[in-house]
Structures are given as C-alpha cells and as structure tokens.
Design a protein around this motif. Sequence first.
Motif, short mmCIF file in Angstrom:
data_model
loop_
_atom_site.label_atom_id
_atom_site.label_comp_id
_atom_site.label_asym_id
_atom_site.label_seq_id
_atom_site.Cartn_x
_atom_site.Cartn_y
_atom_site.Cartn_z
N LEU A 438 -8.22 -47.42 11.32
CA LEU A 438 -8.23 -46.73 10.03
C LEU A 438 -9.50 -47.06 9.25
CD1 LEU A 438 -6.75 -44.91 7.98
CD2 LEU A 438 -5.78 -47.01 7.02
N ASP A 439 -9.87 -48.33 9.24
CA ASP A 439 -11.08 -48.74 8.53
C ASP A 439 -12.31 -48.01 9.08
OD1 ASP A 439 -12.23 -51.24 6.75
OD2 ASP A 439 -13.58 -50.70 8.40
N THR A 440 -12.44 -47.97 10.41
CA THR A 440 -13.58 -47.29 11.02
C THR A 440 -13.59 -45.82 10.68
OG1 THR A 440 -13.70 -48.85 12.87
CG2 THR A 440 -14.66 -46.67 13.21
N GLN A 441 -12.44 -45.15 10.83
CA GLN A 441 -12.41 -43.70 10.65
C GLN A 441 -12.47 -43.30 9.18
OE1 GLN A 441 -12.97 -41.86 13.20
NE2 GLN A 441 -12.86 -43.66 14.54
N MET A 442 -11.91 -44.09 8.30
CA MET A 442 -12.05 -43.78 6.87
C MET A 442 -13.49 -43.96 6.41
SD MET A 442 -8.85 -44.85 4.46
CE MET A 442 -7.57 -43.62 4.13
N ARG A 443 -14.16 -44.97 6.94
CA ARG A 443 -15.57 -45.14 6.59
C ARG A 443 -16.39 -43.93 7.06
NH1 ARG A 443 -17.29 -50.31 5.11
NH2 ARG A 443 -15.64 -51.89 5.18
N ALA A 444 -15.98 -43.35 8.18
CA ALA A 444 -16.72 -42.20 8.72
C ALA A 444 -16.45 -40.91 7.96
CB ALA A 444 -16.37 -42.01 10.19
N THR A 445 -15.32 -40.85 7.26
CA THR A 445 -14.95 -39.59 6.60
C THR A 445 -15.00 -39.65 5.07
OG1 THR A 445 -12.61 -40.23 6.71
CG2 THR A 445 -13.45 -38.86 8.49
N ARG A 446 -14.99 -40.83 4.48
CA ARG A 446 -14.81 -40.91 3.04
C ARG A 446 -15.95 -40.28 2.25
NH1 ARG A 446 -16.12 -47.25 1.27
NH2 ARG A 446 -18.18 -47.36 2.28
N ALA A 447 -17.17 -40.32 2.78
CA ALA A 447 -18.31 -39.80 2.03
C ALA A 447 -18.47 -38.30 2.18
CB ALA A 447 -19.59 -40.51 2.50
N HIS A 448 -17.69 -37.68 3.06
CA HIS A 448 -17.87 -36.26 3.33
C HIS A 448 -17.19 -35.41 2.26
CE1 HIS A 448 -19.89 -36.32 7.24
NE2 HIS A 448 -19.24 -37.46 7.43
N ALA A 449 -17.94 -34.44 1.76
CA ALA A 449 -17.40 -33.54 0.75
C ALA A 449 -16.21 -32.76 1.29
CB ALA A 449 -18.49 -32.58 0.28
N SER A 450 -16.20 -32.48 2.57
CA SER A 450 -15.16 -31.64 3.17
C SER A 450 -13.81 -32.33 3.29
CB SER A 450 -15.62 -31.17 4.55
OG SER A 450 -15.97 -32.27 5.37
N THR A 451 -13.78 -33.65 3.35
CA THR A 451 -12.53 -34.37 3.54
C THR A 451 -11.68 -34.28 2.28
OG1 THR A 451 -13.66 -35.93 5.01
CG2 THR A 451 -11.50 -36.57 4.18
N PHE A 452 -10.47 -33.74 2.39
CA PHE A 452 -9.66 -33.60 1.17
C PHE A 452 -8.35 -34.38 1.22
CE2 PHE A 452 -7.14 -30.54 3.51
CZ PHE A 452 -5.93 -30.42 2.83
N LEU A 453 -7.99 -34.93 2.38
CA LEU A 453 -6.69 -35.56 2.51
C LEU A 453 -6.70 -36.47 3.72
CD1 LEU A 453 -3.57 -35.55 1.73
CD2 LEU A 453 -3.33 -33.71 3.40
N TRP A 454 -5.95 -37.58 3.64
CA TRP A 454 -5.70 -38.40 4.83
C TRP A 454 -4.20 -38.52 5.00
CZ3 TRP A 454 -9.03 -40.54 8.42
CH2 TRP A 454 -8.41 -41.29 9.42
N THR A 455 -3.73 -38.31 6.24
CA THR A 455 -2.31 -38.46 6.53
C THR A 455 -2.13 -39.69 7.42
OG1 THR A 455 -2.38 -37.00 8.47
CG2 THR A 455 -1.96 -35.98 6.34
N TYR A 456 -1.43 -40.69 6.90
CA TYR A 456 -1.25 -41.94 7.64
C TYR A 456 -0.36 -41.74 8.86
CZ TYR A 456 -3.17 -44.19 3.47
OH TYR A 456 -3.98 -44.56 2.44
N GLY A 457 0.58 -40.80 8.78
CA GLY A 457 1.45 -40.48 9.90
C GLY A 457 1.59 -38.99 10.02
N SER A 458 2.14 -38.55 11.14
CA SER A 458 2.36 -37.12 11.34
C SER A 458 3.85 -36.84 11.25
CB SER A 458 1.79 -36.68 12.68
OG SER A 458 1.99 -35.30 12.89
N ASP A 459 4.55 -36.82 12.36
CA ASP A 459 5.97 -36.49 12.33
C ASP A 459 6.78 -37.54 11.56
OD1 ASP A 459 4.77 -34.87 14.24
OD2 ASP A 459 6.59 -34.71 15.43
N GLN A 460 6.37 -38.80 11.67
CA GLN A 460 7.10 -39.87 11.00
C GLN A 460 6.12 -40.78 10.26
OE1 GLN A 460 10.47 -41.64 13.32
NE2 GLN A 460 9.59 -40.49 15.03
N PRO A 461 6.58 -41.39 9.17
CA PRO A 461 5.71 -42.32 8.46
C PRO A 461 5.66 -43.66 9.17
CG PRO A 461 7.84 -42.24 7.39
CD PRO A 461 7.89 -41.22 8.50
N PRO A 462 4.58 -44.42 8.97
CA PRO A 462 4.56 -45.80 9.50
C PRO A 462 5.62 -46.65 8.82
CG PRO A 462 2.37 -45.04 8.81
CD PRO A 462 3.35 -44.07 8.27
#
Length: 876
Positions: A438-462
């Motif tokens: 998560l740390d690696t991938q959030m660092r890769a996406t957080r600065a992007h204007a296009s990123t509007f949402l992060w979902t920690y889980g899909s069908d079920q929550p952690p």
Amino acid sequence: MAGRFLMRRIIAIVVSTLVLILAAGFVDARAATVASTELTSGWALRSATGLADTGAAISQVGYPTPGWNPVSLPSTVLAGLVANNVYQNIYFGQNLKNVPDLTGQNWWFRGEFTASTTSPGQVYWLRFKGISYRAQVWLNGVQLDADAVGSMVGHEYNVTGVIRPGAANALAIRVTPPAHDCKDLSFCTVDWNPEAPDMNAGLWGKTLLDTTGPVALRDPYVKTVLPLPATDAADLSVYVDAVNATSAPVTTTVSGTISKAGQPSIPVSQTVTLNAGERREIAFAPVHVANPVLWWPYQFGSPELYQLSVSATVGGAVSDTKAIDFGVRQFTDYRTTVNGTSFAGYKINGRNILFRGGGYMWDMLQRWDGKTNAAHVQYVKDMGLNTIRLEGTLGNEELYDLADKAGVMVMPGFVCCSAWENDSGWTAEQAQVAVASLDTQMRATRAHASTFLWTYGSDQPPTAAHLTAYKNVAAALHWQNPTLDNVATWSNANAGMKMDGPYVWEPPVLWWDTTKAGSAFGTTGEEGTESPPPLESLQRFLSPADQWPIGAAWNYHAGKAGSVFDNTTPFTTGLDNRYGTATSAADYSRKAELQNYENTRAFFEAWNAHEYTQSFGTIFWMLNSAWPSVHWNLYDYYFKPGGGYFGAKKANEPVHIAYDYATRKVFVVNSTLTARAGLTATATLYNIPDLAQKSTTSAPVTAAANASTEVLTVPAVTGLSASYFIRLRLTDAGGAKVSDNLYWYSTRADALGNKSSWYRTTPKTYADLTGLNSLPANTAVNATASRTVSGGQESVAITVTNTSATNLAFFLRPEVTAGNGGNEVVPVTYTGNYLSLWPGESATVTAVYQTADLGGRPPYLRLRGYNIPTSSIPVP
C-alpha cells in the motif's frame, strides 16, 4: 511499518557488505552526476532448476549464458519464454493449456550493464519497481537482498560500495513465483481468464540505476486544499522525502518551485540536517495561491497541470532533482440513502460528478507499451467514460500520467477473492508485505491529478487491524482523496458501493427497473455482461471449427474454468430467443453486435438518467480483456470497437436523449457544465418492416447543466407490430440534431423472473425482436470517403447515404480496413458508428487512426449493415 519495511530494503546493502565510502567523499558533491537509467537490455532468463551455480557466481561479469533466453525488461517469466518462442501462439484456442505450470521452480534473470563513471561524492542506487513474488538480488558477486518479497513493493539499494564505475557490472535476480489460486499477495486475475502459468513471476516493473550526490530525493507530492464551495484560491502543501546516503550527518537545502506557463512561480525552501542513513519527509508550510488554474475531468473543463521541481543541494552543489506534474483540484465525497442503503457520491472542485467507467486489465503476461496505454485512455474518452478502475492492477504508472493529461479519473485499490481479502489468517510477513505494498502504490498514485479514490478492499473489507494499518499509511502519506473500506454492501452495509451483480447478460429493462438487484440505483463498484467480440476478432483466436458451434474452446475464453463464468449460455439464450436462433458464426456475430449495443447503451443510459437522485457512479465490468475473451469487455483484446463500445459511446454523448425500458419515460441527460435551453424532444414509433408511423410525441426541453431531466412519456399505442422501432430525437431551436437515438423493441416485452443470485436475475420471458430479420434488403446505400494525412495520423471523412425511397438502412457499420478485405485498422476512433438511416437520410462520420497501423497496406472503406450487402471501396 511500511516505512521501516522499505528502509530495510534501502540499507540492505550496507548491512550485507559492510562497505561504505568515507563520509568525506560523499559530502564533496561538486561534480556528482544526477541521472536515472532504465536497465532494459542485456538480460537473459532461465530456470534455476538444474543450475548449481549460486548468485555469487552468476552475478559476475562475463558469466557464460549459453542456452539462456535473451529478454528485455520489464518481463515476466512467461512473457520472456513466449518472446523466445518456447511457447507459441498461446492465446489461440486452448493452446495455453500446453504451457506447463511454471511456478514450481525458481527463475534466474541475469543482466550486464555499464555504469557511468564516478564523480566526487556520487552515490549509485539500484531500484526495482516490481519483482514478483520473492527474490534474491545479487550485484557483482555481492548479495544485496536475500529475500525481497512483495509483488507490489518497491525495492531500493544503495550500491555505491559494490558498483564498478565506468565499467561492466552484472546483476542476477533469482525469482520465486507467486502461488497459484491467488494465495500470495500478488497480482490476481480471479475468474475473468485463466491464470498465467507463471502467475506473472518476474521483473514486471522497471529496473533503474540512479546516480545522485549524498542526498537523494524521493516521492515529491503536492496536496491541494480548496476553500470549497469557492475555487478562487488554493492552499498547496509540498512534501518530499530526503535520504542521506552517507554514514555521517549531512546538511542539505531542499528547494522547490511550483510553476505553470502564464502563472507566477512559487518557490519553497528548507535547510535540514539528516542523520547518517536517515530518510526524512520534508514538509513545507502551505502556500496560498489566488485564482489557481484548476484540473477538471475532460467533460467538465480542461485537465490543467502544474509542475513541481525539487532539488537538494549539499555544500552548494546539486545532489538530486525530481519533477512531477500535478493538478490543483479537490475530490470530496458525500453520502445519500437510496432504497435504505447509504451510498457514496463524489464531487470535483465542489461539483457533483457521476463517475462512469470500466475495470481495466493489462495483458495476461503484463506486457504493455506507450501506444497500448494511450489507446486505452483514448478509448475511454471516446466512449464518453470518465473513470478507469484498477482492481489490483496497479503499477502501470504511464497509464496514470496519460489519465492526468486526458482528464480521466482513476480508481485504484486492492483485488478481491484472494489472499488480499483472506487476511484473517495472514502471517506476520504477509501483514508487513500488505502495508508495504500500500505504501509503495499510494506513493505512486497520490500525486496524480487523476486519482480520485482508493479502495482498501473489493468484495470484502480488511479486518479491523489491517484496515487501521492501511489508514495509518494513508494518513502518513497525506492522502488527499476519499477512500472506501470496500465496494460491496453485501459484506459491509456501510461500504458506500454495491456489488450485487449481474455479471452475465440481462435484458436492458433490468438496468432501469430499480426494484431489481444490479439496477441503476446507488453506486456500484462493478457489474457487467458477456460480450462476444465481432467475428473478425473471433477468427483471430478460434479456429473455424471452434467458432461454430460454440464449444470448449469458446468457453475456455469465457472465464476461469470451473467458475459460473466458464460459458456464455445466458447471452446465447437471450440472443436465440430475442433475435432468432443463430445458424452460424457469422449470424451469431451479427446478432451479438445488436445485443451488445442495446444492452450496454441501456446500462449507461439508466445510470446517467438517475444521476444525483438515485445513482452516483458505476463501473462496467470490464473495460477491456487481459486476453482474447468472449466475456466482460467494452472493447476486445485487439482494440476492435464493437457493439458494446458504440452502445456506450451513444449513451454517454455530451447531451443525450434516452428511453426507459421499465416506465417508457424519456430523459435528456446533459453531462456538461453548460445548460441547454430551447431544445425539443420527439419520440416516434414505427412498425417493422414497413416503417409505418404509429405515433409521435414532442415536448420542449431545457436541459440543466450536469443533470438529467425527465421530458416525456412514450404513450401506449395499439396496432404496433410485434417488433417495432422507437426513434428519439433531440433538436435545438434551429432544428439541428443534438441527439438521435433508435431503439428496437417488442410488444412482448422482456420480463424478469423472481429467481435471483449474486451474479444474475433469470429472465422469465424474452422480447420478440425477430421482426428485424424481415427488414427488406436495401441495396441503395452509397458511401464515399476522403482522407487527410498529417504527422503520421490519418483522418477519413465517411459519408453514408440511404437513397432508397422506402427502405431503412439498419445498423450500418462503416469501418476503415487495412487493404481490401483486411481487418479494421486499430486502434481507431469514429465520431459515430452503427448508424441507422431512414429513406433519403445521410450521415457523416470521421475515423482517426495512425498511418503505421495500416501495416503498409492501402486504406479501404468497408460498409456493412443488418440489411445491406457488404461493400468495399478504396479510400483516396
């Protein structure tokens, strides 16, 4: 936790080799070179089975590699073997079954490269953007890491004490593949196609050799806060990590500049002293910007980008530099209760936005390139979609860059139905890998204007503990966008999104009937249907005998074997009952295109028509295919746009008139921020096949900005033929067409039964659309084309005219082909397609494609239709 995990990777070389250049040498940064080189060539691959040599030997310069497979990075194991023809044509038919399981052995990747010459104080960094799943890393006989684990974890090493400046160097990486059935925290394809036989083991991300001075910079980021609802100012907070590569304290000045052409530049600066080996986030006080130029999704405005340039200096000399683009924008969320459930909605810069998109998949072997990425983003925009969902398909950073520039939103998150969600039994290592991922991938996406949402889980929550750890990562990284614990209300009543299917074909009425599961109310993380591609695409991956009748090879390309999706029976049953039993592959494809078009059009129309009152966002499952597939895509693996593509494009046009199959109501949806007044909506019913007009209803329309407006109801009419047309037209005050939409339906409407499961609602009765088969053949359709060529791109203006005095030209498909009788040139966009022309009508569409994609063949215009003969003419 994630920071410690990553830092362990960074300092591993120091611990394992006990080699450091004297601190004094590092501090003298007068001539340090700042550069980054991707190590793509000079690599080879082989199984570790039967190779007794260790990494210490294999990573020596000159180590012999006869019998190894030469590869270019990035590459998975199977991608490398396919590139060397060890396994051939694996996407055709059932050939993939001939590839053995490749996960039961380790694999060596070995490469040689020349490092730049050294300069005073220069530091060398080796960075891996993606290794799957576990690896031993060796450089010049020295082990850098005995256990680099995590497919989505970045791995980085200070190799200054091991590198040979100005000379050849050798890297050896021993890769252990992920386990099948998604039992590791790796990339998973769940049920939408067979698993890759190697589970995507290998060096799937970029491998980089960087050079800096004693202080390196990492992960620059700008967080935006707007004084919403006002947008006439912004507070921008700049963050960047600084890493001291030396064994002694170093004082550095970290400076940054925010800039944009035509706007005043904004400087920031801070001097800090870093302890030996320390990595520290440098946070600058927020800077206030008056009247910023905002980033908007393309339908709302221009996706404007600013630039941030940062540098670190030591002793007056530049030690490192970094630069990113970012957008001044702010996404916010809200909740609305619909049908007793709380659903999430989203705003951009204070404006409601209905996200509508598709679930993106990269190639099954994780191969991609700039052209492919650009085509995906181009197709998203051409269909009128505004969002790409990434369910665990993380790491294609070029796609994020393209989305930023295109004004397309990105919705990243972790995948379902795998170790990612079976987290209650995680080992300590898995918990650490998950957080580091998560740390690696959030660092890769957080600065992007296009990123509007992060979902920690899909069908079920952690689980609660892991969710807390995730949220701590987001907080530490100053994540500026909304998040969701997961996207399925069936497992979490407060999820904010639903995932109640369907995942197989349903009649169009289902999307409109809000009493049914999967219909267009609330917010959905995914739902979709089978979508067999056009015949020309089927012919590329199925032999003639496998194209018809439908059998094992077809079903192998439907979904994962043993799942409920390993066939397309619901789609075929609907087709046979509604359009008439298919008699051949060509007949099936002709009717499938109709069914894909009407179903996908209705899907997006229903979600759009209910926007902001009942519906707040939707993801079609899926956007594209990981391999040639007959299930779940808006366009096929080969980028040939078909019925689903053009149905989506029609539904999502900027101002659109739509028919509600459940209530016969007509809506006008304005997806722009500009209101449209003085419009007129008209609904006309016609019998089939004689086109006898049975009724016409009109109403004046004022289409409010970014809203749906109910404008009229189509009356119940007697005397209709069993199959009939509904033609909707929206015109402006001058009579010019704004939207023109043709439906074919039946006096025996589709009806849904009461039997429902998580993936389908079973139809009870089917509409009778067989009247379309009685449309008179129309040989009086003419087509002309003219072409302009500029900068390697071609634009073809196509005019189609129905000169018949009595007959409809139904479902016309103009397409530009590579040569006479060749395949359609792809990727390609059309201003419109699948046209239906009344007697005497004409339409012009424009096709755009790259000259290189003709493959040296001349362009031809091929014209086909449901009731016209196929013709082909050269494009001058």
